[in-house]
Each structure stands twice: as structure tokens, then as C-alpha cells.
Design a protein around this motif. Structure first.
Motif, short mmCIF file in Angstrom:
data_model
loop_
_atom_site.label_atom_id
_atom_site.label_comp_id
_atom_site.label_asym_id
_atom_site.label_seq_id
_atom_site.Cartn_x
_atom_site.Cartn_y
_atom_site.Cartn_z
N ASP A 1 1.02 -1.43 0.26
CA ASP A 1 0.14 -0.16 -0.28
C ASP A 1 0.75 1.15 0.13
OD1 ASP A 1 -2.26 -1.10 0.43
OD2 ASP A 1 -2.71 -1.58 2.85
N TRP A 2 1.67 1.24 0.53
CA TRP A 2 2.93 1.98 1.09
C TRP A 2 3.21 2.60 -0.64
CZ3 TRP A 2 3.43 5.88 4.13
CH2 TRP A 2 2.96 5.69 5.59
N VAL A 3 4.35 1.24 -1.02
CA VAL A 3 4.29 1.70 -2.79
C VAL A 3 3.33 2.01 -3.89
CG1 VAL A 3 5.47 0.42 -4.27
CG2 VAL A 3 6.39 0.05 -1.78
N ARG A 4 2.37 1.88 -3.60
CA ARG A 4 1.04 2.13 -4.50
C ARG A 4 1.15 3.62 -4.13
NH1 ARG A 4 -1.34 -1.23 -2.76
NH2 ARG A 4 -1.45 -3.00 -4.33
N VAL A 5 1.22 4.15 -3.21
CA VAL A 5 0.60 5.55 -2.74
C VAL A 5 1.93 6.62 -2.75
CG1 VAL A 5 0.98 5.83 -0.24
CG2 VAL A 5 -0.87 7.40 -1.92
N VAL A 6 3.36 6.08 -2.36
CA VAL A 6 4.34 7.01 -2.99
C VAL A 6 4.88 7.31 -4.28
CG1 VAL A 6 6.56 7.33 -1.55
CG2 VAL A 6 5.15 7.04 -0.54
N ARG A 7 4.56 5.34 -5.04
CA ARG A 7 5.12 5.50 -6.32
C ARG A 7 4.29 6.26 -7.47
NH1 ARG A 7 9.18 1.26 -5.65
NH2 ARG A 7 11.35 2.03 -5.09
N HIS A 8 3.52 5.75 -6.99
CA HIS A 8 2.05 6.06 -8.15
C HIS A 8 1.03 6.87 -7.83
CE1 HIS A 8 4.40 2.17 -10.00
NE2 HIS A 8 4.19 2.03 -9.19
N GLY A 9 0.72 7.34 -6.85
CA GLY A 9 -0.45 8.22 -6.42
C GLY A 9 -1.25 7.73 -5.94
N VAL A 10 -1.43 6.11 -5.59
CA VAL A 10 -2.50 5.66 -5.59
C VAL A 10 -2.84 5.27 -4.09
CG1 VAL A 10 -4.46 3.44 -6.93
CG2 VAL A 10 -2.48 4.78 -8.41
N LYS A 11 -4.36 5.21 -3.74
CA LYS A 11 -4.40 4.91 -2.60
C LYS A 11 -5.04 3.69 -2.40
CE LYS A 11 -8.18 8.07 -1.97
NZ LYS A 11 -8.10 9.00 -1.23
N ALA A 12 -5.02 2.90 -0.84
CA ALA A 12 -4.82 0.99 -1.12
C ALA A 12 -6.52 1.16 -1.40
CB ALA A 12 -5.09 0.91 0.56
N ASP A 13 -7.27 1.97 -1.48
CA ASP A 13 -8.21 1.32 -2.01
C ASP A 13 -9.37 0.92 -3.76
OD1 ASP A 13 -8.84 4.16 -1.98
OD2 ASP A 13 -10.43 4.36 -0.97
N GLY A 14 -7.23 1.43 -3.99
CA GLY A 14 -7.50 1.81 -5.58
C GLY A 14 -7.86 3.34 -6.43
N HIS A 15 -8.16 4.21 -5.34
CA HIS A 15 -8.54 5.49 -6.52
C HIS A 15 -7.70 6.34 -6.17
CE1 HIS A 15 -12.90 4.53 -4.03
NE2 HIS A 15 -12.97 4.29 -5.76
N PRO A 16 -7.51 7.51 -6.95
CA PRO A 16 -6.28 8.06 -6.73
C PRO A 16 -6.11 9.11 -5.53
CG PRO A 16 -7.46 8.49 -8.36
CD PRO A 16 -8.79 8.05 -7.90
N ALA A 17 -5.22 9.73 -5.43
CA ALA A 17 -4.39 10.56 -4.33
C ALA A 17 -4.28 11.63 -5.11
CB ALA A 17 -3.76 10.70 -3.70
N PHE A 18 -5.43 12.36 -4.87
CA PHE A 18 -5.64 13.62 -6.07
C PHE A 18 -4.51 14.69 -5.71
CE2 PHE A 18 -7.90 17.57 -7.10
CZ PHE A 18 -7.84 18.06 -7.74
N VAL A 19 -3.94 15.17 -4.78
CA VAL A 19 -3.52 16.30 -4.49
C VAL A 19 -1.95 15.53 -4.03
CG1 VAL A 19 -2.99 18.36 -2.92
CG2 VAL A 19 -5.13 17.96 -3.77
N MET A 20 -1.76 14.98 -3.78
CA MET A 20 -0.40 13.82 -3.27
C MET A 20 0.58 13.61 -4.74
SD MET A 20 1.92 11.69 -1.64
CE MET A 20 3.10 10.43 -2.05
N PRO A 21 1.80 14.17 -4.68
CA PRO A 21 2.33 14.52 -5.77
C PRO A 21 3.29 13.41 -6.20
CG PRO A 21 3.80 15.96 -4.65
CD PRO A 21 2.09 14.97 -3.74
N ALA A 22 2.66 11.98 -6.24
CA ALA A 22 3.19 11.18 -6.54
C ALA A 22 4.72 11.23 -7.40
CB ALA A 22 2.73 9.66 -6.67
N GLU A 23 4.70 11.99 -8.75
CA GLU A 23 5.38 12.25 -9.83
C GLU A 23 6.75 13.10 -9.45
OE1 GLU A 23 2.54 15.63 -10.82
OE2 GLU A 23 3.12 13.83 -8.87
N ASP A 24 6.89 13.18 -8.11
CA ASP A 24 8.04 13.98 -7.40
C ASP A 24 8.68 12.79 -6.46
OD1 ASP A 24 6.97 16.08 -8.48
OD2 ASP A 24 7.48 16.83 -6.62
N TYR A 25 7.88 11.53 -6.26
CA TYR A 25 8.36 10.34 -5.41
C TYR A 25 8.60 9.09 -6.10
CZ TYR A 25 6.85 14.05 -2.57
OH TYR A 25 6.68 15.02 -1.59
N ASN A 26 7.77 9.31 -8.07
CA ASN A 26 8.10 7.56 -8.46
C ASN A 26 9.24 7.08 -8.47
OD1 ASN A 26 7.97 7.10 -11.16
ND2 ASN A 26 6.17 6.13 -10.28
#
Length: 298
Positions: free
Chosen positions: A106-131
Motif C-alpha cells: 500500500d505504501w509503495v502504491r501511494v508513494v510511487r504511483h499516487g494511488v490509495k490502498a482502496d485503488g482510488h487516485p490520491a488527488f493532491v499527492m505529488p507522487a510524480e515527485d517520488y515515483n
């Protein structure tokens, strides 16, 4: 003459009705888009528990923007409230918050991909910076977050004006999950040194605001009163001539001011001033090598 006036008035009225319809449709599409499911395949990265890993995680948390959105204690923080319908708060990311039950995947999914554990996009999370974080840095950052003192509550708050939701729904604004190439393998470690290669790794933290080409411009979805971000390339409209050497550039990161003493708005200086000398100077070295782009080309 009256006939022309009437026709113009009718035409103007029709345009207003069409604009309102597009606004409502786009806003509805934006709501649907935020509820879509994003399927990404991730491999778990076991979080760090050793002293060196946790120290690295603390450094990344403080210097890569995490504290700006989630607060220095990780308990959540409101970082946008323009009084005009836009209010955004980063969620509580301590073990007592919504991520308390997150698995390593779940952590990898949200940090690297901007996707929450429930599969929905994390709207504001700037995961493109951490991908492009290496596995070691993902492990360090997550490991440190899990050591934070638990805080209660603190889900993300994302309240947007209708026109922003419409822009999002119509594709003019993209969330991180849309921007990221999810097929890329994890980045490989680069030795920390004052050179362009390491600077390119550090510069990933600049993508969300300055664009993948680092030429700046308006931040898509940002409050309308935010100034355009600077062009960090040597192209037309570049801000870099203000900083003839690394010392001048690093001083700006530490002070939040240009060499002429004027304050720079919006930049996350709470995090940028935490960059160590190696990272800050390497970032400057890299910016001297990037291809020239005209300001605003992102």
C-alpha cells in the motif's frame, strides 16, 4: 439596430447556457474521475527499521515536502485555503491515522504511483515527485513515518471550486496517477555527490510544480492567485541567470529570497532549507545541464 441587439443578446445567452452546461458536466466528470479505480501492480518494499535507514527517512520527510503537506509531526496540515472554495489538507500519515493499516505494498502504491490502498487516485499527492525514489529511499521514508507518534483522525480534505473540478474532469488538470508511467522499474541508486547525476535524482522533487521539463509556468489546479513557477532551464525567461554560482542558489534555498532580497512566493522553503549541502549543490549542478525550454512549456 434593435434586431441586431436582440440577436446578439440571444447569442450571448446561448453561450452562457452552454458554458454553464459544460461547467456542470465537467464538475460531474471530475467527481467521477476521483472515484475511479486505478490498477497498478506493485512489489512490496519492506520498510526500514535500522538506525541509518530511519535517519535517512527523517531527512527525506523533512527535505522532500512531506512535512509541508502532512505537518512536521505527520498528523496532517491544511496548506491551501484561499477563502474562495478551495481548501486542501494533507492527511494524517502517522500510525494512528488512515494509513495505520497500510501494508508495504500500500505504501509503495501511494508513494510511487499516487494511488490509495482502496485503488482510488490520491488527488493532491505529488507522487510524480517520488515515483523515481529508489527502493532504499522508499523503505527509509516509510520506516520513518511508521515511527511517528500516533495522532488520531486527520483524513485528507480536498474541497475544490466547481471550475477546478470541471478542469479536472475535462482533462485540463491531471492527478499524479495520470502523469506517471507506472511501467517504469524502480530507479537505481546514485552515489550522493556534487554532480549532475545525483542532482538529477534530487530534481525529481521539483517536477510537480515546475513540470517534467522544469520550465515552470502556472501550476495546474493551483489557486489562481499563485504566481507561475520559475523556468529552471536555460531557455527564454529562465530564472537561473540570477544565480551565477552554487552558493547564490543554495542561499536562495535557505533564505527563500532572490539575490535582490525579494521574497519568492509559494515555494516550499520549509523543506528546501532542509536539503543538505550535497543535495542542494548537486541540484544546481544538474540544472546547469538541462535542455533549454521556453518559460511555461513545463
Amino acid at each position: 439596430m434593435n434586431g441586431w441587439v436582440k440577436r446578439i443578446a440571444i447569442g450571448f445567452g446561448v453561450l452562457l447556457v452552454l458554458a454553464a452546461a459544460v461547467l456542470v458536466f465537467g464538475s460531474m466528470q471530475g467527481d467521477r474521475k476521483r472515484e475511479r479505480l486505478v490498477a497498478v501492480t506493485v512489489t512490496a518494499v519492506p520498510w526500514a527499521t535500522d538506525a541509518d535507514g530511519l535517519a535517512r527517512g527523517r531527512y527525506l520527510f523533512r527535505s522532500r515536502g512531506c512535512a509541508d503537506c502532512h505537518g512536521p509531526d505527520g498528523g496532517g496540515r491544511e496548506f491551501v485555503n484561499d477563502g474562495k472554495g478551495m481548501r486542501i489538507s494533507g492527511p494524517n500519515i502517522t500510525p494512528g491515522g488512515p494509513v495505520g493499516k497500510y501494508t508495504a505494498q500500500d505504501w509503495v502504491r501511494v508513494v510511487r504511483h499516487g494511488v490509495k490502498a482502496d485503488g482510488h487516485p490520491a488527488f493532491v499527492m505529488p507522487a510524480e515527485d517520488y515515483n523515481r525514489f529508489t527502493d532504499a529511499d522508499v523503505a527509509a521514508l516509510v520506516g520513518y513515518a511508521r515511527t511517528l507518534e500516533p495522532r488520531s483522525g486527520g483524513a485528507a480534505v480536498v474541497e475544490l471550486p466547481m471550475f477546478v473540478k470541471a478542469l479536472y474532469g475535462l482533462g485540463a488538470i491531471k492527478d499524479a496517477a495520470e502523469k506517471i508511467d507506472h511501467s517504469l522499474p524502480p530507479a537505481q541508486p546514485v552515489p550522493a555527490a556534487v554532480n549532475a547525476q545525483h542532482g538529477a535524482y534530487v530534481a525529481n522533487m521539483c517536477i510537480g510544480c515546475h513540470g517534467p521539463g522544469l520550465s515552470g509556468g502556472a501550476i495546474p489546479g493551483g489557486p489562481p492567485d499563485w504566481p507561475a513557477t520559475a523556468n529552471l532551464t536555460p531557455g527564454q525567461g529562465s530564472a537561473m541567470p540570477r544565480y551565477p554560482d552554487a552558493n547564490a542558489f543554495v542561499t536562495m534555498l535557505r533564505s527563500g529570497k532572490r539575490p535582490d532580497g525579494s521574497a519568492i512566493q509559494v515555494m516550499p522553503f520549509g523543506s528546501l532549507r532542509e536539503l543538505d549541502d550535497t543535495d542542494a549543490q548537486a541540484l544546481y549542478a544538474y540544472l546547469k545541464t538541462v535542455p533549454a525550454r521556453e518559460a511555461g512549456q513545463r
